[in-house]
Write a protein that holds these residues in place. Sequence first.
Motif, PDB file in Angstrom:
ATOM      1  N   THR A  57     -14.394  24.289 -14.900  1.00  0.00           N
ATOM      2  CA  THR A  57     -14.690  24.484 -16.331  1.00  0.00           C
ATOM      3  C   THR A  57     -15.305  25.834 -16.668  1.00  0.00           C
ATOM      4  O   THR A  57     -15.520  26.117 -17.851  1.00  0.00           O
ATOM      5  CB  THR A  57     -15.634  23.376 -16.833  1.00  0.00           C
ATOM      6  OG1 THR A  57     -16.869  23.438 -16.098  1.00  0.00           O
ATOM      7  CG2 THR A  57     -15.002  22.004 -16.677  1.00  0.00           C
ATOM      8  N   ILE A  58     -15.575  26.685 -15.682  1.00  0.00           N
ATOM      9  CA  ILE A  58     -16.297  27.932 -15.930  1.00  0.00           C
ATOM     10  C   ILE A  58     -15.597  28.830 -16.958  1.00  0.00           C
ATOM     11  O   ILE A  58     -16.244  29.573 -17.693  1.00  0.00           O
ATOM     12  CB  ILE A  58     -16.534  28.699 -14.600  1.00  0.00           C
ATOM     13  CG1 ILE A  58     -17.486  29.874 -14.790  1.00  0.00           C
ATOM     14  CG2 ILE A  58     -15.209  29.185 -13.997  1.00  0.00           C
ATOM     15  CD1 ILE A  58     -18.899  29.481 -15.071  1.00  0.00           C
ATOM     16  N   SER A  59     -14.276  28.749 -17.053  1.00  0.00           N
ATOM     17  CA  SER A  59     -13.533  29.614 -17.982  1.00  0.00           C
ATOM     18  C   SER A  59     -13.405  29.031 -19.377  1.00  0.00           C
ATOM     19  O   SER A  59     -12.894  29.698 -20.275  1.00  0.00           O
ATOM     20  CB  SER A  59     -12.135  29.908 -17.430  1.00  0.00           C
ATOM     21  OG  SER A  59     -12.217  30.591 -16.206  1.00  0.00           O
ATOM     22  N   ARG A  66     -21.892  22.853 -27.583  1.00  0.00           N
ATOM     23  CA  ARG A  66     -22.163  22.844 -29.014  1.00  0.00           C
ATOM     24  C   ARG A  66     -23.560  23.403 -29.244  1.00  0.00           C
ATOM     25  O   ARG A  66     -24.522  22.975 -28.601  1.00  0.00           O
ATOM     26  CB  ARG A  66     -22.073  21.422 -29.577  1.00  0.00           C
ATOM     27  CG  ARG A  66     -22.228  21.397 -31.085  1.00  0.00           C
ATOM     28  CD  ARG A  66     -22.000  20.035 -31.661  1.00  0.00           C
ATOM     29  NE  ARG A  66     -22.135  20.069 -33.105  1.00  0.00           N
ATOM     30  CZ  ARG A  66     -22.204  19.006 -33.867  1.00  0.00           C
ATOM     31  NH1 ARG A  66     -22.138  17.793 -33.342  1.00  0.00           N
ATOM     32  NH2 ARG A  66     -22.324  19.124 -35.169  1.00  0.00           N
ATOM     33  N   LEU A  67     -23.627  24.402 -30.124  1.00  0.00           N
ATOM     34  CA  LEU A  67     -24.895  25.074 -30.429  1.00  0.00           C
ATOM     35  C   LEU A  67     -25.566  25.588 -29.157  1.00  0.00           C
ATOM     36  O   LEU A  67     -26.791  25.534 -29.006  1.00  0.00           O
ATOM     37  CB  LEU A  67     -25.843  24.136 -31.191  1.00  0.00           C
ATOM     38  CG  LEU A  67     -25.313  23.578 -32.522  1.00  0.00           C
ATOM     39  CD1 LEU A  67     -26.302  22.599 -33.116  1.00  0.00           C
ATOM     40  CD2 LEU A  67     -25.030  24.727 -33.505  1.00  0.00           C
ATOM     41  N   GLY A  68     -24.744  26.081 -28.242  1.00  0.00           N
ATOM     42  CA  GLY A  68     -25.260  26.666 -27.013  1.00  0.00           C
ATOM     43  C   GLY A  68     -25.681  25.683 -25.946  1.00  0.00           C
ATOM     44  O   GLY A  68     -26.223  26.077 -24.907  1.00  0.00           O
ATOM     45  N   VAL A  69     -25.450  24.397 -26.170  1.00  0.00           N
ATOM     46  CA  VAL A  69     -25.859  23.366 -25.211  1.00  0.00           C
ATOM     47  C   VAL A  69     -24.614  22.738 -24.593  1.00  0.00           C
ATOM     48  O   VAL A  69     -23.715  22.283 -25.309  1.00  0.00           O
ATOM     49  CB  VAL A  69     -26.727  22.277 -25.883  1.00  0.00           C
ATOM     50  CG1 VAL A  69     -27.087  21.189 -24.874  1.00  0.00           C
ATOM     51  CG2 VAL A  69     -27.984  22.896 -26.480  1.00  0.00           C
ATOM     52  N   LEU A  70     -24.575  22.721 -23.255  1.00  0.00           N
ATOM     53  CA  LEU A  70     -23.431  22.153 -22.547  1.00  0.00           C
ATOM     54  C   LEU A  70     -23.493  20.634 -22.594  1.00  0.00           C
ATOM     55  O   LEU A  70     -24.504  20.024 -22.233  1.00  0.00           O
ATOM     56  CB  LEU A  70     -23.441  22.629 -21.096  1.00  0.00           C
ATOM     57  CG  LEU A  70     -22.307  22.131 -20.193  1.00  0.00           C
ATOM     58  CD1 LEU A  70     -20.958  22.622 -20.699  1.00  0.00           C
ATOM     59  CD2 LEU A  70     -22.538  22.590 -18.754  1.00  0.00           C
ATOM     60  N   ASN A  71     -22.402  20.037 -23.055  1.00  0.00           N
ATOM     61  CA  ASN A  71     -22.291  18.577 -23.093  1.00  0.00           C
ATOM     62  C   ASN A  71     -21.747  18.119 -21.741  1.00  0.00           C
ATOM     63  O   ASN A  71     -20.543  18.141 -21.493  1.00  0.00           O
ATOM     64  CB  ASN A  71     -21.357  18.152 -24.229  1.00  0.00           C
ATOM     65  CG  ASN A  71     -21.276  16.648 -24.394  1.00  0.00           C
ATOM     66  OD1 ASN A  71     -21.394  15.902 -23.431  1.00  0.00           O
ATOM     67  ND2 ASN A  71     -21.050  16.209 -25.613  1.00  0.00           N
ATOM     68  N   LYS A  74     -19.079  15.250 -21.721  1.00  0.00           N
ATOM     69  CA  LYS A  74     -17.735  15.699 -22.097  1.00  0.00           C
ATOM     70  C   LYS A  74     -17.097  16.505 -20.963  1.00  0.00           C
ATOM     71  O   LYS A  74     -15.910  16.350 -20.656  1.00  0.00           O
ATOM     72  CB  LYS A  74     -17.829  16.551 -23.369  1.00  0.00           C
ATOM     73  CG  LYS A  74     -16.498  16.897 -24.004  1.00  0.00           C
ATOM     74  CD  LYS A  74     -16.728  17.612 -25.327  1.00  0.00           C
ATOM     75  CE  LYS A  74     -15.402  17.939 -25.992  1.00  0.00           C
ATOM     76  NZ  LYS A  74     -15.603  18.681 -27.259  1.00  0.00           N
ATOM     77  N   GLU A  75     -17.897  17.364 -20.331  1.00  0.00           N
ATOM     78  CA  GLU A  75     -17.390  18.171 -19.225  1.00  0.00           C
ATOM     79  C   GLU A  75     -16.952  17.271 -18.067  1.00  0.00           C
ATOM     80  O   GLU A  75     -15.865  17.452 -17.502  1.00  0.00           O
ATOM     81  CB  GLU A  75     -18.473  19.140 -18.751  1.00  0.00           C
ATOM     82  CG  GLU A  75     -17.993  20.063 -17.634  1.00  0.00           C
ATOM     83  CD  GLU A  75     -19.130  20.841 -16.997  1.00  0.00           C
ATOM     84  OE1 GLU A  75     -18.921  22.011 -16.666  1.00  0.00           O
ATOM     85  OE2 GLU A  75     -20.227  20.257 -16.810  1.00  0.00           O
ATOM     86  N   ARG A  76     -17.773  16.288 -17.740  1.00  0.00           N
ATOM     87  CA  ARG A  76     -17.445  15.404 -16.616  1.00  0.00           C
ATOM     88  C   ARG A  76     -16.215  14.557 -16.912  1.00  0.00           C
ATOM     89  O   ARG A  76     -15.427  14.271 -16.006  1.00  0.00           O
ATOM     90  CB  ARG A  76     -18.646  14.514 -16.291  1.00  0.00           C
ATOM     91  CG  ARG A  76     -19.748  15.274 -15.579  1.00  0.00           C
ATOM     92  CD  ARG A  76     -20.857  14.340 -15.107  1.00  0.00           C
ATOM     93  NE  ARG A  76     -21.857  15.074 -14.369  1.00  0.00           N
ATOM     94  CZ  ARG A  76     -23.132  15.217 -14.733  1.00  0.00           C
ATOM     95  NH1 ARG A  76     -23.556  14.652 -15.850  1.00  0.00           N
ATOM     96  NH2 ARG A  76     -23.974  15.919 -14.000  1.00  0.00           N
ATOM     97  N   ILE A  77     -16.031  14.150 -18.160  1.00  0.00           N
ATOM     98  CA  ILE A  77     -14.836  13.383 -18.525  1.00  0.00           C
ATOM     99  C   ILE A  77     -13.588  14.231 -18.268  1.00  0.00           C
ATOM    100  O   ILE A  77     -12.604  13.764 -17.687  1.00  0.00           O
ATOM    101  CB  ILE A  77     -14.897  12.922 -19.994  1.00  0.00           C
ATOM    102  CG1 ILE A  77     -15.943  11.814 -20.161  1.00  0.00           C
ATOM    103  CG2 ILE A  77     -13.519  12.449 -20.478  1.00  0.00           C
ATOM    104  CD1 ILE A  77     -16.243  11.461 -21.598  1.00  0.00           C
ATOM    105  N   TYR A  78     -13.638  15.512 -18.693  1.00  0.00           N
ATOM    106  CA  TYR A  78     -12.491  16.391 -18.458  1.00  0.00           C
ATOM    107  C   TYR A  78     -12.218  16.539 -16.959  1.00  0.00           C
ATOM    108  O   TYR A  78     -11.076  16.418 -16.508  1.00  0.00           O
ATOM    109  CB  TYR A  78     -12.688  17.783 -19.078  1.00  0.00           C
ATOM    110  CG  TYR A  78     -11.589  18.722 -18.629  1.00  0.00           C
ATOM    111  CD1 TYR A  78     -10.322  18.646 -19.199  1.00  0.00           C
ATOM    112  CD2 TYR A  78     -11.776  19.627 -17.576  1.00  0.00           C
ATOM    113  CE1 TYR A  78      -9.277  19.449 -18.750  1.00  0.00           C
ATOM    114  CE2 TYR A  78     -10.744  20.429 -17.118  1.00  0.00           C
ATOM    115  CZ  TYR A  78      -9.498  20.334 -17.713  1.00  0.00           C
ATOM    116  OH  TYR A  78      -8.461  21.117 -17.254  1.00  0.00           O
ATOM    117  N   VAL A  79     -13.281  16.800 -16.185  1.00  0.00           N
ATOM    118  CA  VAL A  79     -13.092  17.046 -14.750  1.00  0.00           C
ATOM    119  C   VAL A  79     -12.576  15.796 -14.052  1.00  0.00           C
ATOM    120  O   VAL A  79     -11.690  15.872 -13.199  1.00  0.00           O
ATOM    121  CB  VAL A  79     -14.401  17.551 -14.105  1.00  0.00           C
ATOM    122  CG1 VAL A  79     -14.234  17.704 -12.602  1.00  0.00           C
ATOM    123  CG2 VAL A  79     -14.817  18.881 -14.723  1.00  0.00           C
TER     124      VAL A  79
END
Length: 199
Positions: A57-59, A66-71, A74-79
């Motif tokens: 997900t780094i790219s 959202r608003l500078g905060v990593l969700n 959501k990231e783990r669902i994608y991965v």
Amino acid sequence: RAIVGLARPSAGTIRLHGQDVRIDDPGKAARLGISYLTEDRKAQGLLPNRPVRENATISSLGRFTRLGVLNLVKERIYVREMIGKLDVRSAGMGTEIRYLSGGNQQKVLIGRALAVEPKVLIVDEPTRGVDIGAKQEIYALIEQLVARGVAIVLISSEMEEVLRLSDRIVVLRRGRVATTLSREEASEETIMRSAALAA
């Protein structure tokens, strides 16, 4: 690399959907729907001591922020979905990517390239350093992406994948176009002859 803003072009223009575009950095390329899979995953692609999750997900962190905060959810669902779709074999998304096989590392980098939901995907030597099983899986994935309407620019020195995956083949010699062949015209013989006879 020049198309996605990783190198400065010496000449030429980039046209996307019939319009000239100027791309100064990979972020702009991603916003335009262009993604790139590097030929040298060890030197230019992997974060070897970081987990699969971060490498995937780094790219595209903007997609999960959202608003500078990593969700993280959501990231783990994608991965998790990416690991399932690409059949990445690892102990989990928290595993440092250096512990994966070459083929599984490459699949994670493909997942990274796809995270920006590209319309154009440039794949540079996509099966270099992977075993035959992973190679066939990567071929099948490229064919699936084409079927979904993604434009693939394949750069390869492997005749098998050029002939299997290409609709149009541009033969280069010494940085210049030697010839352009349709799928019907292309064979190992015609490609090798074009490369050898070009001035």
